[in-house]
Motif scaffolding. Sequence first.
Motif, PDB file in Angstrom:
ATOM      1  N   LEU A 115     -54.694 -36.251  81.975  1.00 12.08           N
ATOM      2  CA  LEU A 115     -54.848 -35.658  83.430  1.00 12.08           C
ATOM      3  C   LEU A 115     -53.305 -35.823  83.921  1.00 12.08           C
ATOM      4  CD1 LEU A 115     -56.505 -34.210  85.448  1.00 12.08           C
ATOM      5  CD2 LEU A 115     -57.196 -36.342  86.100  1.00 12.08           C
ATOM      6  N   ASP A 119     -51.444 -32.417  85.458  1.00 10.41           N
ATOM      7  CA  ASP A 119     -51.064 -32.633  86.920  1.00 10.41           C
ATOM      8  C   ASP A 119     -49.586 -32.453  87.026  1.00 10.41           C
ATOM      9  OD1 ASP A 119     -53.793 -32.457  87.653  1.00 10.41           O
ATOM     10  OD2 ASP A 119     -54.011 -34.389  88.123  1.00 10.41           O
ATOM     11  N   GLU A 133     -61.242 -31.901  90.208  1.00 17.28           N
ATOM     12  CA  GLU A 133     -60.704 -32.917  89.120  1.00 17.28           C
ATOM     13  C   GLU A 133     -61.493 -33.061  88.030  1.00 17.28           C
ATOM     14  OE1 GLU A 133     -60.245 -37.719  88.696  1.00 17.28           O
ATOM     15  OE2 GLU A 133     -59.990 -36.671  90.705  1.00 17.28           O
ATOM     16  N   GLU A 134     -63.000 -32.576  88.039  1.00 17.00           N
ATOM     17  CA  GLU A 134     -63.767 -32.745  86.977  1.00 17.00           C
ATOM     18  C   GLU A 134     -63.243 -31.593  85.852  1.00 17.00           C
ATOM     19  OE1 GLU A 134     -68.396 -31.730  85.989  1.00 17.00           O
ATOM     20  OE2 GLU A 134     -67.921 -32.718  87.861  1.00 17.00           O
ATOM     21  N   ARG A 136     -60.298 -30.122  85.706  1.00 17.99           N
ATOM     22  CA  ARG A 136     -59.084 -30.570  85.194  1.00 17.99           C
ATOM     23  C   ARG A 136     -59.082 -31.661  84.027  1.00 17.99           C
ATOM     24  NH1 ARG A 136     -57.875 -31.895  90.263  1.00 17.99           N
ATOM     25  NH2 ARG A 136     -56.524 -33.828  89.702  1.00 17.99           N
ATOM     26  N   ARG A 137     -60.052 -32.688  84.344  1.00 20.87           N
ATOM     27  CA  ARG A 137     -60.399 -33.617  83.099  1.00 20.87           C
ATOM     28  C   ARG A 137     -60.924 -33.166  81.974  1.00 20.87           C
ATOM     29  NH1 ARG A 137     -59.719 -38.645  84.597  1.00 20.87           N
ATOM     30  NH2 ARG A 137     -59.637 -39.364  86.764  1.00 20.87           N
TER      31      ARG A 137
END
Length: 183
Positions: A115, A119, A133-134, A136-137
Amino acid sequence: MIFLVGGAPRAGKTILAQQVAVSLKAGWISTDLLVEIVRVKSEAQINLQWNAAPEAITAHAEWFFPCLERFIWGVISHAENYVIEGVSFLPAQVKLLSTQYQIHTVFLGCSRMTLENLDRFPGRSLGYSGLPEELRRQIANDVPLWSEFIRQECESFGYPYIDTVSDFPQQLTQAEALLTASL
């Protein structure tokens, strides 16, 4: 000559395509743009949800294949060289296209993604930084799996595969050399 740069998301396809296009003084396009154009004009809904399952990747590539083939058919009459990059084709589609067109191809993957790297290095697709974020993870977890699927497909069809996980600039240099070797 058509130069195809395929592979997993976040592996450096756009950067490589731009470098090759500049060195060859050729045009280039991302299949992301072509898919978006088709989606906007299509009456049938196109599923653009993130899905890194091999079946979903393959289904998308098969759905997109007629669009890619028509684009190549059209561009080949207008340009001596053209670079096309994206996730929307696989070695199976390249094999079919190579029966009709002069094609050079390389596929890129990234066997390890965090991650933090996703980023820190948004690449040309700045939209990744604005995702929840979920998601992206999930992307960070799925990129290595997607890459492994691409690697296996390249092995089956005999196309070069470059893992860009370490020494990114050197890996792109190697990919460019493979792509333009016979020029």
